[in-house]
Scaffold this motif. Structure first.
Motif, PDB file in Angstrom:
ATOM      1  N   SER A  39       0.835  -1.216   0.000  1.00  0.00           N
ATOM      2  CA  SER A  39       0.000   0.000   0.000  1.00  0.00           C
ATOM      3  C   SER A  39       0.862   1.254   0.000  1.00  0.00           C
ATOM      4  O   SER A  39       1.960   1.295   0.565  1.00  0.00           O
ATOM      5  CB  SER A  39      -0.918   0.008   1.222  1.00  0.00           C
ATOM      6  OG  SER A  39      -0.164  -0.138   2.420  1.00  0.00           O
ATOM      7  N   ASP A  40       0.359   2.285  -0.659  1.00  0.00           N
ATOM      8  CA  ASP A  40       1.053   3.574  -0.736  1.00  0.00           C
ATOM      9  C   ASP A  40       0.003   4.690  -0.806  1.00  0.00           C
ATOM     10  O   ASP A  40      -0.694   4.808  -1.822  1.00  0.00           O
ATOM     11  CB  ASP A  40       1.965   3.617  -1.970  1.00  0.00           C
ATOM     12  CG  ASP A  40       2.795   4.895  -2.025  1.00  0.00           C
ATOM     13  OD1 ASP A  40       2.965   5.531  -0.968  1.00  0.00           O
ATOM     14  OD2 ASP A  40       3.270   5.233  -3.129  1.00  0.00           O
ATOM     15  N   PRO A  41      -0.148   5.468   0.257  1.00  0.00           N
ATOM     16  CA  PRO A  41       0.648   5.460   1.490  1.00  0.00           C
ATOM     17  C   PRO A  41       0.414   4.190   2.301  1.00  0.00           C
ATOM     18  O   PRO A  41      -0.629   3.534   2.139  1.00  0.00           O
ATOM     19  CB  PRO A  41       0.144   6.703   2.234  1.00  0.00           C
ATOM     20  CG  PRO A  41      -1.247   6.895   1.728  1.00  0.00           C
ATOM     21  CD  PRO A  41      -1.223   6.493   0.285  1.00  0.00           C
ATOM     22  N   PRO A  42       1.354   3.850   3.175  1.00  0.00           N
ATOM     23  CA  PRO A  42       1.251   2.598   3.926  1.00  0.00           C
ATOM     24  C   PRO A  42      -0.024   2.532   4.765  1.00  0.00           C
ATOM     25  O   PRO A  42      -0.329   3.455   5.522  1.00  0.00           O
ATOM     26  CB  PRO A  42       2.496   2.609   4.822  1.00  0.00           C
ATOM     27  CG  PRO A  42       3.450   3.535   4.141  1.00  0.00           C
ATOM     28  CD  PRO A  42       2.598   4.590   3.499  1.00  0.00           C
ATOM     29  N   ALA A  43      -0.767   1.447   4.611  1.00  0.00           N
ATOM     30  CA  ALA A  43      -1.944   1.200   5.437  1.00  0.00           C
ATOM     31  C   ALA A  43      -1.485   0.569   6.753  1.00  0.00           C
ATOM     32  O   ALA A  43      -0.722  -0.402   6.743  1.00  0.00           O
ATOM     33  CB  ALA A  43      -2.917   0.279   4.715  1.00  0.00           C
ATOM     34  N   HIS A  44      -1.953   1.108   7.855  1.00  0.00           N
ATOM     35  CA  HIS A  44      -1.467   0.665   9.158  1.00  0.00           C
ATOM     36  C   HIS A  44      -1.618  -0.840   9.355  1.00  0.00           C
ATOM     37  O   HIS A  44      -0.701  -1.505   9.858  1.00  0.00           O
ATOM     38  CB  HIS A  44      -2.231   1.405  10.273  1.00  0.00           C
ATOM     39  CG  HIS A  44      -1.807   0.977  11.648  1.00  0.00           C
ATOM     40  ND1 HIS A  44      -0.720   1.520  12.298  1.00  0.00           N
ATOM     41  CD2 HIS A  44      -2.319   0.031  12.497  1.00  0.00           C
ATOM     42  CE1 HIS A  44      -0.575   0.945  13.475  1.00  0.00           C
ATOM     43  NE2 HIS A  44      -1.534   0.038  13.620  1.00  0.00           N
ATOM     44  N   ASP A  45      -2.746  -1.436   8.966  1.00  0.00           N
ATOM     45  CA  ASP A  45      -3.023  -2.842   9.275  1.00  0.00           C
ATOM     46  C   ASP A  45      -2.454  -3.824   8.261  1.00  0.00           C
ATOM     47  O   ASP A  45      -2.588  -5.035   8.445  1.00  0.00           O
ATOM     48  CB  ASP A  45      -4.533  -3.056   9.392  1.00  0.00           C
ATOM     49  CG  ASP A  45      -5.059  -2.647  10.764  1.00  0.00           C
ATOM     50  OD1 ASP A  45      -4.270  -2.066  11.543  1.00  0.00           O
ATOM     51  OD2 ASP A  45      -6.237  -2.899  11.053  1.00  0.00           O
ATOM     52  N   GLU A  46      -1.792  -3.339   7.231  1.00  0.00           N
ATOM     53  CA  GLU A  46      -1.217  -4.277   6.267  1.00  0.00           C
ATOM     54  C   GLU A  46      -0.086  -5.083   6.895  1.00  0.00           C
ATOM     55  O   GLU A  46       0.103  -6.256   6.573  1.00  0.00           O
ATOM     56  CB  GLU A  46      -0.719  -3.555   5.015  1.00  0.00           C
ATOM     57  CG  GLU A  46      -0.324  -4.541   3.919  1.00  0.00           C
ATOM     58  CD  GLU A  46       0.118  -3.881   2.623  1.00  0.00           C
ATOM     59  OE1 GLU A  46       0.466  -4.629   1.685  1.00  0.00           O
ATOM     60  OE2 GLU A  46       0.121  -2.629   2.556  1.00  0.00           O
ATOM     61  N   LEU A  47       0.667  -4.468   7.795  1.00  0.00           N
ATOM     62  CA  LEU A  47       1.727  -5.211   8.483  1.00  0.00           C
ATOM     63  C   LEU A  47       1.136  -6.371   9.279  1.00  0.00           C
ATOM     64  O   LEU A  47       1.676  -7.477   9.262  1.00  0.00           O
ATOM     65  CB  LEU A  47       2.528  -4.291   9.408  1.00  0.00           C
ATOM     66  CG  LEU A  47       3.632  -4.983  10.233  1.00  0.00           C
ATOM     67  CD1 LEU A  47       4.664  -5.634   9.320  1.00  0.00           C
ATOM     68  CD2 LEU A  47       4.292  -3.988  11.183  1.00  0.00           C
ATOM     69  N   LEU A  48       0.030  -6.127   9.972  1.00  0.00           N
ATOM     70  CA  LEU A  48      -0.641  -7.183  10.716  1.00  0.00           C
ATOM     71  C   LEU A  48      -1.075  -8.304   9.776  1.00  0.00           C
ATOM     72  O   LEU A  48      -0.875  -9.490  10.069  1.00  0.00           O
ATOM     73  CB  LEU A  48      -1.858  -6.622  11.446  1.00  0.00           C
ATOM     74  CG  LEU A  48      -2.751  -7.650  12.153  1.00  0.00           C
ATOM     75  CD1 LEU A  48      -2.023  -8.275  13.328  1.00  0.00           C
ATOM     76  CD2 LEU A  48      -4.059  -7.006  12.605  1.00  0.00           C
ATOM     77  N   PHE A  49      -1.655  -7.949   8.645  1.00  0.00           N
ATOM     78  CA  PHE A  49      -2.148  -8.927   7.680  1.00  0.00           C
ATOM     79  C   PHE A  49      -1.002  -9.803   7.163  1.00  0.00           C
ATOM     80  O   PHE A  49      -1.121 -11.037   7.100  1.00  0.00           O
ATOM     81  CB  PHE A  49      -2.816  -8.203   6.522  1.00  0.00           C
ATOM     82  CG  PHE A  49      -3.514  -9.103   5.539  1.00  0.00           C
ATOM     83  CD1 PHE A  49      -4.805  -9.548   5.769  1.00  0.00           C
ATOM     84  CD2 PHE A  49      -2.875  -9.512   4.374  1.00  0.00           C
ATOM     85  CE1 PHE A  49      -5.450 -10.386   4.853  1.00  0.00           C
ATOM     86  CE2 PHE A  49      -3.501 -10.339   3.463  1.00  0.00           C
ATOM     87  CZ  PHE A  49      -4.793 -10.779   3.701  1.00  0.00           C
TER      88      PHE A  49
END
Length: 272
Positions: A39-49
């Protein structure tokens, strides 16, 4: 060995020896550099996913390791096998599978709105493409060659692994070897059912056979629990939307709910 020699040995072996560290043993630099957001800008929950699904794949790797060893131990039968070892490993499998179910709770802390911030970036990737998960199903006994035709984007090595799993014995094959080695017929489904009724009514004589059958049933039940928990999570997250890989989403997942690895063990309950 003098105290001085022992002290020198400890230093060379320990942290001061610089031969092996916690981080180097676990390959932490490579492991912690494996979460790259799309994602750009980085989505906060993508790291969790990403983290959740990478952890799933690590557990799938461990499950394949344990299930393969349990199967091999059973293939040797009552005399040549290590049935206590198979039972021990299957108990570990059960514990890991409970962790897989509980891990969905962590994923559900992500709201549908948060997921939608980056979901479109995932296409055409899909959980359907998890080769290790399909290996685990094949090895457990649910072999279906049609899945190989549906996989998109897998490598030649992954295809080879799936072909190998389709060709090799399953956990069920291992259990049938245990039955035969105990002097029980296991050539047809009818023979297996009759043998399991014998086992069920004489657990003193066939204690290890009964225990292994129950361990397989527990594995089957926990796999079903994960599928059921997973589909509810998907419906909570995306409703009736299609999957990112082009599947029908929750409709497809619900079609998988009736799958049983060991239907004869389930049918036994009705025959007791």
């Amino acid at each position: 060995m003098t105290p001085e020699d022992a002290s020198e040995t400890f230093v060379s072996f320990g942290e001061q020896g610089a031969q092996l560290t916690y981080g180097s043993y676990l390959r932490l630099p490579q492991l912690l550099d494996s979460q790259h957001l799309e994602s750009d800008p980085p989505a906060h929950d993508e790291l969790l996913f990403i983290t959740i699904h990478q952890v799933y794949e690590l557990w799938f790797k461990q499950l394949l390791h344990e299930v393969t060893s349990a199967r091999d131990a059973m293939l040797g039968g009552v005399d040549g096998g290590r049935l206590w070892w198979a039972q021990h490993l299957l108990t570990r499998v059960h514990v890991i599978e409970r962790v897989l179910v509980q891990q969905i709770d962590v994923l559900e802390t992500m709201t549908p709105q948060d997921f939608l911030e980056f979901r479109q970036r995932l296409a055409p990737a899909s959980g359907f493409q998890s080769v290790q998960y399909r290996e685990l199903e094949f090895l457990s006994g649910a072999k279906d060659r049609k899945y190989l035709d549906r996989f998109k984007g897998i490598t030649a090595d992954e295809r080879e692994r799936l072909d190998a799993r389709l060709a090799e014995p399953t956990l069920w094959d291992g259990f049938l070897a245990v039955l035969r080695s105990a002097g029980l017929p296991a050539g047809t489904d009818e023979e297996v059912s009759a043998s399991m009724r014998t086992v069920a009514h004489d657990r003193d004589r066939y204690a290890v056979v009964w225990a292994l059958g129950e361990a397989l049933l527990q594995h089957d039940e926990l796999a079903a629990s994960w599928r059921a928990r997973h589909v509810v999570m998907v419906e909570r997250m995306i409703g009736a939307k299609s999957g990112t890989g082009g599947s029908s989403g929750s409709t497809y997942l619900r079609s998988r709910l009736p799958v049983q690895y060991y239907p004869l063990l389930w049918d036994l309950r009705s025959a007791l």
